[in-house]
Motif scaffolding. Structure first.
Motif, PDB file in Angstrom:
ATOM      1  N   CYS A  53      44.708  39.780  49.035  1.00 17.72           N
ATOM      2  CA  CYS A  53      45.967  40.383  49.491  1.00 17.72           C
ATOM      3  C   CYS A  53      46.564  39.546  50.616  1.00 17.72           C
ATOM      4  CB  CYS A  53      45.714  41.815  49.970  1.00 17.72           C
ATOM      5  SG  CYS A  53      47.154  42.614  50.706  1.00 17.72           S
ATOM      6  N   PRO A 111      49.035  39.655  53.591  1.00 14.21           N
ATOM      7  CA  PRO A 111      49.673  40.718  54.384  1.00 14.21           C
ATOM      8  C   PRO A 111      51.124  40.408  54.727  1.00 14.21           C
ATOM      9  CG  PRO A 111      48.252  39.388  55.768  1.00 14.21           C
ATOM     10  CD  PRO A 111      48.039  38.900  54.365  1.00 14.21           C
ATOM     11  N   ALA A 136      41.282  49.167  56.340  1.00 15.59           N
ATOM     12  CA  ALA A 136      42.276  48.718  55.371  1.00 15.59           C
ATOM     13  C   ALA A 136      41.658  47.737  54.370  1.00 15.59           C
ATOM     14  CB  ALA A 136      43.454  48.070  56.091  1.00 15.59           C
ATOM     15  N   LEU A 146      41.451  48.257  50.345  1.00 13.92           N
ATOM     16  CA  LEU A 146      42.076  47.303  49.423  1.00 13.92           C
ATOM     17  C   LEU A 146      41.097  46.827  48.354  1.00 13.92           C
ATOM     18  CD1 LEU A 146      44.177  45.212  51.968  1.00 13.92           C
ATOM     19  CD2 LEU A 146      45.082  46.582  50.094  1.00 13.92           C
ATOM     20  N   LEU A 192      49.441  45.236  52.003  1.00 14.12           N
ATOM     21  CA  LEU A 192      49.083  45.476  53.394  1.00 14.12           C
ATOM     22  C   LEU A 192      50.272  45.110  54.273  1.00 14.12           C
ATOM     23  CD1 LEU A 192      47.060  46.146  55.660  1.00 14.12           C
ATOM     24  CD2 LEU A 192      46.252  43.781  55.526  1.00 14.12           C
ATOM     25  N   ASN A 238      48.466  50.422  53.991  1.00 12.59           N
ATOM     26  CA  ASN A 238      47.734  49.683  52.954  1.00 12.59           C
ATOM     27  C   ASN A 238      47.603  50.533  51.698  1.00 12.59           C
ATOM     28  OD1 ASN A 238      45.499  50.916  54.965  1.00 12.59           O
ATOM     29  ND2 ASN A 238      44.704  50.965  52.873  1.00 12.59           N
TER      30      ASN A 238
END
Length: 337
Positions: free
Chosen positions: A219, A221, A249, A253, A261, A278
């Protein structure tokens, strides 16, 4: 303080004797043996002292686990039961006193061991936090060193870059000039540097945590950071808040199909605002008092992250708001600094 402690100890002793005497009369078995009464009231006073101390100590990190309370209560009740057997079965006064003293020593030893185990666990937590802080600052140092190295290389080749850009402009190839300038900006970028606010504590924590999250979840952010270089709250408190929320978080995820996020950190007019949104799988656990619980099996050692964050927020007379739907978990914090 010493006078208050002495008076409090005597008052607790009197209270424990009264409680034991009243309880024994309520159940229809008044304590007639002086030794038995002294033992029961002494153990009860020790139990109260231990519980009061645990509650005071654990306010720094977490509340005393329910299993620990039940173990101490069972130890107290079992000791009273054994003392009752000893006073009824053993006729010799000397052996009765020795047996009661041994039972009392067992209680004292158990309480002491429990106290040392708790202290050792807290020391392990502190060492883990210090180790993580060292890793964060080491990561930030590597980023700064790489950034300086990129600047040296760019400065060394600056003459060649400017000549090429000048030739593009003379020929009217403005798009090529713009693309080349953009590529120069990429040369200055440093891998693993997500934020560059000038605030060493914030940069260290975010760059370290976000790199871990991206490696574990893939991910990338979304960040909106607008804070001054000076720290508005202590670095320890900042580490507790950002560290725990980003750890939660990251774990969420990993369990989510969606990878989103969003982090916002802003300071304005004495208020520091932090939000971390998130994506997650929609599963939340709550206790009977509507507090969020950990999904890990060992809930004795885990599940204190949000409690730690909440304590820091209260320290600054702030506000903590947690909301969620089936896809998004949102934490909003306001610190009055």
């Amino acid at each position: 303080m010493k006078i208050l402690a002495t008076v409090g100890a005597f008052a607790l002793g009197l209270l424990s004797e009264d409680v034991v005497w009243i309880f024994s009369n309520l159940i229809g078995k008044p304590i007639e043996e002086e030794a038995m009464g002294c033992l029961c009231s002494g153990i009860f006073a020790l139990l109260l002292l231990l519980l009061l101390e645990r509650l005071k100590v654990f306010t720094k990190r977490a509340s005393i686990p329910a299993s620990g309370c039940w173990n101490l209560i069972l130890l107290f009740l079992g000791s009273v039961f054994l003392a009752e057997i000893v006073t009824e079965r053993i006729e010799s006064y000397e052996w009765t006193m020795i047996s009661l003293e041994l039972i009392c020593m067992i209680n004292l030893g158990t309480y002491h061991i429990y106290h040392k185990v708790v202290e050792n666990y807290e020391e392990r937590i502190e060492k883990a936090e210090i180790l993580q802080e060292n890793r964060m600052y080491l990561k930030q140092l590597e980023i700064l060193q790489q950034s300086r190295q990129n600047i040296r290389i760019l400065r060394h080749d600056l003459k060649n870059h400017l000549q090429l850009i000048s030739s593009y402009l003379e020929k009217g190839e403005y798009e090529k000039a713009a693309d080349y300038i953009e590529s120069m900006e990429e040369l200055q970028s440093v891998k693993g540097e997500y934020v560059k606010t000038g605030n060493v504590a914030v940069d260290s924590i975010l760059n370290y945590k976000l790199e871990v999250i991206e490696k574990q979840t893939g991910c990338k952010p979304q960040l909106q950071i607008d804070i001054p270089c000076e720290s508005m709250i202590s670095e320890a408190d900042l580490n507790i808040v950002l560290g725990n929320l980003l750890d939660n978080a990251g774990e969420a995820l990993q369990k989510s199909d969606e990878k989103h996020l969003d982090i916002r950190l802003k300071y304005e007019r004495g208020i520091l605002y932090l939000s971390i949104y998130n994506s997650f799988d929609g599963v939340v656990y709550k206790s009977s008092n509507s507090k969020f619980k950990t999904r890990k099996r060992d809930d004795v050692k885990h599940g204190y992250g949000l409690q730690s964050v909440e304590r820091v927020v209260k320290k600054y007379s702030g506000i903590m708001r947690i909301t969620h739907d089936e896809q998004l978990f949102c934490v909003d914090l306001y610190f009055y600094v």
